[in-house]
Design a protein around this motif. Structure first.
Motif, PDB file in Angstrom:
ATOM      1  N   CYS A 116     115.049  17.640 -35.435  1.00 49.56           N
ATOM      2  CA  CYS A 116     115.511  17.335 -36.799  1.00 49.56           C
ATOM      3  C   CYS A 116     114.465  17.729 -37.834  1.00 49.56           C
ATOM      4  CB  CYS A 116     115.815  15.844 -36.925  1.00 49.56           C
ATOM      5  SG  CYS A 116     117.501  15.405 -36.519  1.00 49.56           S
ATOM      6  N   VAL A 160     129.633   8.313 -41.263  1.00 49.55           N
ATOM      7  CA  VAL A 160     128.517   9.130 -40.779  1.00 49.55           C
ATOM      8  C   VAL A 160     127.879   8.538 -39.531  1.00 49.55           C
ATOM      9  CG1 VAL A 160     126.312  10.177 -41.418  1.00 49.55           C
ATOM     10  CG2 VAL A 160     128.088   9.887 -43.141  1.00 49.55           C
ATOM     11  N   GLY A 161     127.755   7.204 -39.505  1.00 52.67           N
ATOM     12  CA  GLY A 161     127.033   6.584 -38.404  1.00 52.67           C
ATOM     13  C   GLY A 161     127.842   6.365 -37.150  1.00 52.67           C
ATOM     14  N   PRO A 165     129.623  10.899 -35.121  1.00 46.84           N
ATOM     15  CA  PRO A 165     129.060  11.152 -33.790  1.00 46.84           C
ATOM     16  C   PRO A 165     130.105  11.169 -32.678  1.00 46.84           C
ATOM     17  CG  PRO A 165     127.678   9.597 -34.978  1.00 46.84           C
ATOM     18  CD  PRO A 165     128.923   9.786 -35.798  1.00 46.84           C
ATOM     19  N   GLN A 205     121.428  21.977 -43.256  1.00 46.63           N
ATOM     20  CA  GLN A 205     121.790  21.325 -42.006  1.00 46.63           C
ATOM     21  C   GLN A 205     121.898  22.295 -40.825  1.00 46.63           C
ATOM     22  OE1 GLN A 205     125.401  19.365 -43.793  1.00 46.63           O
ATOM     23  NE2 GLN A 205     124.660  17.601 -42.653  1.00 46.63           N
ATOM     24  N   HIS A 233     123.463  10.993 -31.094  1.00 49.29           N
ATOM     25  CA  HIS A 233     124.003  11.439 -32.384  1.00 49.29           C
ATOM     26  C   HIS A 233     124.060  10.268 -33.362  1.00 49.29           C
ATOM     27  CE1 HIS A 233     126.960  14.602 -34.187  1.00 49.29           C
ATOM     28  NE2 HIS A 233     126.298  13.963 -35.144  1.00 49.29           N
ATOM     29  N   ASN A 237     122.083   9.977 -36.971  1.00 54.38           N
ATOM     30  CA  ASN A 237     122.832   9.787 -38.212  1.00 54.38           C
ATOM     31  C   ASN A 237     122.540   8.452 -38.885  1.00 54.38           C
ATOM     32  OD1 ASN A 237     123.958  12.245 -37.573  1.00 54.38           O
ATOM     33  ND2 ASN A 237     126.063  11.597 -37.874  1.00 54.38           N
ATOM     34  N   SER A 241     120.951   9.129 -42.386  1.00 51.36           N
ATOM     35  CA  SER A 241     121.951   9.008 -43.443  1.00 51.36           C
ATOM     36  C   SER A 241     122.262   7.569 -43.837  1.00 51.36           C
ATOM     37  CB  SER A 241     123.256   9.689 -43.009  1.00 51.36           C
ATOM     38  OG  SER A 241     123.039  11.054 -42.746  1.00 51.36           O
TER      39      SER A 241
END
Length: 351
Positions: A116, A160-161, A165, A205, A233, A237, A241
């Motif tokens: 990342c 997103v979380g 994923p 990204q 994932h 995230n 995020s």
């Protein structure tokens, strides 16, 4: 001598046959994922146009919520069932199931942080090189960051979380890898990572998404358990995020309250700043540790050769240049053009 010649001819014939099979599978997945990408883009454009026409004030006042709901509708509710149905006719392999110990889980999390960090730096260099020379402001250039920063935590955590994923791992790992693995680990990992990175549609990204996509495809192949990559994932995230965005909101609010000379800084504001800076320090340490682990363990990422003895260069060329993959590049290029062309065009139009 005659035996050697015959064996060589047989190997070449087998290699040619595998090349055709590889191109057929990669091309078949390529045009199917092209339809998926076009559907996602089309739904987002159509719904955005309708909502902007019918309820423009609501859309403007709830822009972040609206964008998150668009993602859920286009990718999760419509996109995933579509690509699942389209891909059913392509034969899928069943991977052998293996467990990761707790120590390896931690190592994988740190390696993901390293990918990342390194990918994010490279991506932002490209990202700002394509925007800042045109006079595009930092806020306009980083539309994704703004959407995250000014969104509510619950919808951000859900979209997103949690949901992203789950569905992205099913789409770009489970469905893809199961259908590419018969052509070798390298082909499956390359396709999974690159198609995942391209679908993000921006350079900020693209590099870390491609790297993580390949890394998670490797983990899925070695374990046969998609829930591992979904977990990794989610960690990425949620930490970036969700946690980082939440802490940065407090940090920015503290700066605004303090003023330019910092005389208005309250104890609560100072605590928010310290927590945010401490969190960023933790992420930096994890990133550095991950990069070191990747370098130290690089030999463990050796991949099984293609069954027909094709080189990695031949595999990559055959898979990525197939007609179906060329179709997949088209909607992805459109996403990149929308990400960088829109703020530049708006800048000149507003002048």
């Amino acid at each position: 001598m005659e035996t050697n010649i015959l064996n060589t001819a047989a190997d070449e014939a087998g290699g040619a046959g595998e090349k055709e099979r590889l191109q057929k599978t990669a091309g078949g997945l390529g045009w199917r994922y092209a339809i998926f990408a076009i559907a996602v883009i089309g739904i987002q454009i159509l719904v955005s146009g309708v909502v902007s026409a019918v309820a423009p004030r609501w859309a403007e006042a709830n822009i972040s919520l609206f964008q998150f709901l668009l993602i859920i509708l286009s990718v999760d509710i419509i996109g995933f069932p579509l690509i699942f149905i389209l891909s059913k006719k392509i034969p899928a392999a069943r991977l052998e199931s293996r467990n990761l110990g707790f120590g390896k889980l931690i190592v994988c999390v740190l390696m993901g942080a390293g990918i990342c960090g390194a990918g994010g730096i490279i991506g932002n260099i490209f990202h700002f090189a394509l925007t800042l020379p045109f006079g595009v402001s930092m806020d306009d250039a980083n539309q994704l960051g703004n959407m995250m920063l000014y969104s509510d935590a619950p919808i951000r955590i859900l979209t997103v979380g949690i949901l992203a994923p789950i569905f992205e791992e099913l789409i770009f790992r489970k469905l893809l890898v199961d259908r590419m693995i018969n052509h070798g680990e390298f082909a499956a990992i390359l396709m999974s990572g690159l198609m995942f990175g391209l679908f993000h549609g921006n350079f900020s990204q693209f590099f870390f998404a491609t790297g993580l996509g390949m890394f998670w495809a490797f983990i899925y192949i070695k374990t046969g358990k998609i829930w591992y990559t979904i977990l990794f994932h989610m960690i990425v995230n949620l930490s970036s995020s969700v946690v980082t965005v939440y802490l940065s909101q407090g940090y920015l609010q503290a700066l605004q309250t303090a003023g330019e000379d910092m005389t208005g800084m309250t104890q609560e504001g100072m605590l928010s700043m310290l927590i945010y800076l401490g969190w960023m320090g933790i992420l930096l340490v994890c990133c550095i540790a991950g990069i070191i682990l990747l370098i130290v363990n690089r030999k463990k990422f050796s991949l099984n050769a293609n069954a027909a003895g094709m080189s990695k260069k031949e595999v990559a060329g055959s898979a990525l240049s197939s007609k179906g993959m060329l179709l997949y590049y088209i909607p992805c290029i459109i996403l990149f053009l929308m990400a960088y062309g829109t703020p530049i065009i708006n800048l000149f139009v507003n002048k």
